[in-house]
Design a protein around this motif. Structure first.
Motif, PDB file in Angstrom:
ATOM      1  N   GLY A 211      36.329  14.363  68.798  1.00  0.00           N
ATOM      2  CA  GLY A 211      37.222  13.353  68.232  1.00  0.00           C
ATOM      3  C   GLY A 211      37.420  13.534  66.736  1.00  0.00           C
ATOM      4  N   SER A 212      37.993  12.522  66.116  1.00  0.00           N
ATOM      5  CA  SER A 212      38.248  12.604  64.673  1.00  0.00           C
ATOM      6  C   SER A 212      36.987  12.706  63.832  1.00  0.00           C
ATOM      7  N   PRO A 213      35.781  12.284  64.301  1.00  0.00           N
ATOM      8  CA  PRO A 213      34.576  12.517  63.507  1.00  0.00           C
ATOM      9  C   PRO A 213      34.281  13.990  63.232  1.00  0.00           C
ATOM     10  N   LYS A 214      34.910  14.898  63.960  1.00  0.00           N
ATOM     11  CA  LYS A 214      34.708  16.326  63.671  1.00  0.00           C
ATOM     12  C   LYS A 214      35.055  16.649  62.224  1.00  0.00           C
ATOM     13  N   CYS A 215      35.940  15.836  61.629  1.00  0.00           N
ATOM     14  CA  CYS A 215      36.314  16.062  60.238  1.00  0.00           C
ATOM     15  C   CYS A 215      35.111  15.857  59.313  1.00  0.00           C
ATOM     16  N   LEU A 216      34.236  14.919  59.659  1.00  0.00           N
ATOM     17  CA  LEU A 216      33.005  14.718  58.893  1.00  0.00           C
ATOM     18  C   LEU A 216      32.072  15.909  59.042  1.00  0.00           C
ATOM     19  N   LEU A 217      32.009  16.444  60.246  1.00  0.00           N
ATOM     20  CA  LEU A 217      31.095  17.543  60.524  1.00  0.00           C
ATOM     21  C   LEU A 217      31.559  18.853  59.901  1.00  0.00           C
ATOM     22  N   ALA A 218      32.864  19.043  59.805  1.00  0.00           N
ATOM     23  CA  ALA A 218      33.417  20.323  59.371  1.00  0.00           C
ATOM     24  C   ALA A 218      32.950  20.748  57.981  1.00  0.00           C
ATOM     25  N   TYR A 219      32.647  19.775  57.122  1.00  0.00           N
ATOM     26  CA  TYR A 219      32.314  20.080  55.732  1.00  0.00           C
ATOM     27  C   TYR A 219      30.811  19.966  55.444  1.00  0.00           C
ATOM     28  N   GLN A 220      30.000  19.904  56.483  1.00  0.00           N
ATOM     29  CA  GLN A 220      28.552  19.861  56.307  1.00  0.00           C
ATOM     30  C   GLN A 220      27.988  21.285  56.239  1.00  0.00           C
ATOM     31  N   SER A 221      26.708  21.379  55.913  1.00  0.00           N
ATOM     32  CA  SER A 221      26.050  22.682  55.877  1.00  0.00           C
ATOM     33  C   SER A 221      25.978  23.263  57.284  1.00  0.00           C
ATOM     34  N   GLN A 222      25.891  24.584  57.358  1.00  0.00           N
ATOM     35  CA  GLN A 222      25.822  25.222  58.671  1.00  0.00           C
ATOM     36  C   GLN A 222      24.582  24.794  59.428  1.00  0.00           C
ATOM     37  N   GLU A 223      23.488  24.582  58.721  1.00  0.00           N
ATOM     38  CA  GLU A 223      22.253  24.130  59.364  1.00  0.00           C
ATOM     39  C   GLU A 223      22.454  22.766  60.031  1.00  0.00           C
ATOM     40  N   PHE A 224      23.112  21.852  59.328  1.00  0.00           N
ATOM     41  CA  PHE A 224      23.359  20.522  59.898  1.00  0.00           C
ATOM     42  C   PHE A 224      24.323  20.625  61.075  1.00  0.00           C
ATOM     43  N   ILE A 225      25.362  21.435  60.932  1.00  0.00           N
ATOM     44  CA  ILE A 225      26.323  21.629  62.017  1.00  0.00           C
ATOM     45  C   ILE A 225      25.614  22.115  63.281  1.00  0.00           C
ATOM     46  N   ASP A 226      24.722  23.084  63.115  1.00  0.00           N
ATOM     47  CA  ASP A 226      24.004  23.630  64.270  1.00  0.00           C
ATOM     48  C   ASP A 226      23.157  22.565  64.961  1.00  0.00           C
ATOM     49  N   ARG A 227      22.592  21.647  64.179  1.00  0.00           N
ATOM     50  CA  ARG A 227      21.770  20.574  64.753  1.00  0.00           C
ATOM     51  C   ARG A 227      22.617  19.584  65.544  1.00  0.00           C
ATOM     52  N   CYS A 228      23.876  19.425  65.162  1.00  0.00           N
ATOM     53  CA  CYS A 228      24.722  18.384  65.757  1.00  0.00           C
ATOM     54  C   CYS A 228      25.418  18.802  67.037  1.00  0.00           C
TER      55      CYS A 228
ATOM     56  N   ILE B 164      45.079   8.394  70.056  1.00  0.00           N
ATOM     57  CA  ILE B 164      45.244   9.576  69.222  1.00  0.00           C
ATOM     58  C   ILE B 164      44.826   9.176  67.811  1.00  0.00           C
ATOM     59  N   ALA B 165      44.111  10.066  67.139  1.00  0.00           N
ATOM     60  CA  ALA B 165      43.566   9.730  65.826  1.00  0.00           C
ATOM     61  C   ALA B 165      43.746  10.893  64.865  1.00  0.00           C
ATOM     62  N   CYS B 166      43.832  10.548  63.595  1.00  0.00           N
ATOM     63  CA  CYS B 166      43.908  11.538  62.531  1.00  0.00           C
ATOM     64  C   CYS B 166      42.883  11.156  61.474  1.00  0.00           C
ATOM     65  N   SER B 167      42.168  12.132  60.932  1.00  0.00           N
ATOM     66  CA  SER B 167      41.177  11.862  59.893  1.00  0.00           C
ATOM     67  C   SER B 167      41.256  12.926  58.809  1.00  0.00           C
ATOM     68  N   ALA B 168      40.844  12.535  57.587  1.00  0.00           N
ATOM     69  CA  ALA B 168      40.847  13.442  56.451  1.00  0.00           C
ATOM     70  C   ALA B 168      39.602  13.200  55.610  1.00  0.00           C
ATOM     71  N   PRO B 169      39.100  14.241  54.949  1.00  0.00           N
ATOM     72  CA  PRO B 169      37.828  14.124  54.225  1.00  0.00           C
ATOM     73  C   PRO B 169      37.977  13.462  52.865  1.00  0.00           C
ATOM     74  N   VAL B 170      36.912  12.745  52.476  1.00  0.00           N
ATOM     75  CA  VAL B 170      36.808  12.140  51.153  1.00  0.00           C
ATOM     76  C   VAL B 170      35.653  12.821  50.439  1.00  0.00           C
ATOM     77  N   PHE B 171      35.917  13.337  49.247  1.00  0.00           N
ATOM     78  CA  PHE B 171      34.914  14.078  48.495  1.00  0.00           C
ATOM     79  C   PHE B 171      34.520  13.322  47.224  1.00  0.00           C
ATOM     80  N   SER B 172      33.281  13.527  46.798  1.00  0.00           N
ATOM     81  CA  SER B 172      32.812  12.936  45.550  1.00  0.00           C
ATOM     82  C   SER B 172      33.052  13.907  44.399  1.00  0.00           C
ATOM     83  N   PHE B 173      32.576  13.544  43.213  1.00  0.00           N
ATOM     84  CA  PHE B 173      32.813  14.338  42.006  1.00  0.00           C
ATOM     85  C   PHE B 173      32.236  15.749  42.104  1.00  0.00           C
ATOM     86  N   ASN B 174      31.195  15.947  42.912  1.00  0.00           N
ATOM     87  CA  ASN B 174      30.567  17.261  43.048  1.00  0.00           C
ATOM     88  C   ASN B 174      31.077  18.035  44.257  1.00  0.00           C
TER      89      ASN B 174
END
Length: 250
Positions: free
Chosen positions: A139-156, A199-209
């Motif tokens: 689902g649309s939460p994949k957008c949250l997962l896409a920008y995580q570390s590979q280690e975290f992605i593998d765990r999920c 049907i859903a659409c999602s986009a990432p929100v990033f911080s200053f870093n």
């Protein structure tokens, strides 16, 4: 009104003690037990348990103060509240522009957690619940997962993700390919992966870093979203996410 049958007494008493420690740091066992209306033996066991989790700490003079875990929780809560405060007007504007339900989600453990929502006034709409969790691999939460570390992605991602609908990704490779596409295009579209009628659409929100802190989601009944409506939704959702990222200093 509190339903007493669902209250776990030991947890309730531990919170009473914790609140007394917060109100009167560097209090001793006798004072804390008296304020929490506990005998000293039970108060000591509860304090000791919280000490092991670093919720509180025992000082050299046998008094108690809040521990490092509470500092982490406080910082996290403050950051989340600031995020919601900044996101609210942007989400309300987005809701008006697409006339559909809007959610703000963050990562919590291995799930996507809804921490804020805005719903349109129309009768037929998708209802969102703050506190609802969704798996990150579909689902649309994949957008949250896409920008995580590979280690975290593998765990999920399970080797064979449990299907929520017929459109849920069925293999780890399928999810990984979807994550790569999300990173390339900068947004995610989910067609019935969590609910066949949505049907859903999602986009990432990033911080200053440049770290992802949340995603903005717009979700609608599937029958109401043709290609032109979807293109409009994508433009508005990505724009809203970029605005919130800018508010966070990116």
């Amino acid at each position: 009104m509190k339903n007493e049958k669902y209250v776990i007494e030991s947890v309730d008493k531990a919170f009473s003690l914790l609140i007394e420690v917060a109100r009167s740091p560097r209090s001793n066992l006798t004072n804390l037990a008296e304020k929490a209306k506990l005998n000293k033996s039970r108060a000591y066991r509860l304090l000791y348990t919280m000490e092991q989790r670093k919720v509180i700490k025992k000082e050299e003079n046998n008094t108690y103060s809040l521990g490092d875990t509470m500092l982490i929780l406080g910082i996290t809560a403050s950051a989340q509240l600031d995020l919601i405060r900044l996101a609210t007007p942007i989400m309300e504007d987005l809701c008006q522009r697409v006339n559909e339900t809007v959610q703000l989600r963050t990562v919590d453990h291995l799930d996507a957690l809804c921490i804020a929502k805005t719903e349109p006034s129309r009768d037929l709409r998708v209802h969102a619940n703050i506190g609802r969790r969704r798996p990150l691999y579909t689902g649309s939460p994949k957008c949250l997962l896409a920008y995580q570390s590979q280690e975290f992605i593998d765990r999920c991602i399970p080797d064979y993700p449990p299907p929520l609908t017929d459109h849920t990704p069925r293999t780890r490779d399928e999810v990984l390919q979807a994550l790569a596409s999300i990173r390339q295009q900068g947004y995610c579209v989910s067609r019935g992966e969590v609910d066949t009628h949505q049907i859903a659409c999602s986009a990432p929100v990033f911080s200053f870093n440049n770290a992802i802190v949340a995603t903005i989601h717009a979700v609608a009944p599937k029958f109401r979203v043709g290609e032109s409506e979807l293109e409009h939704m994508i433009r508005q959702v990505t724009s809203a996410a970029e605005r919130l990222s800018a508010e966070l200093g990116r």
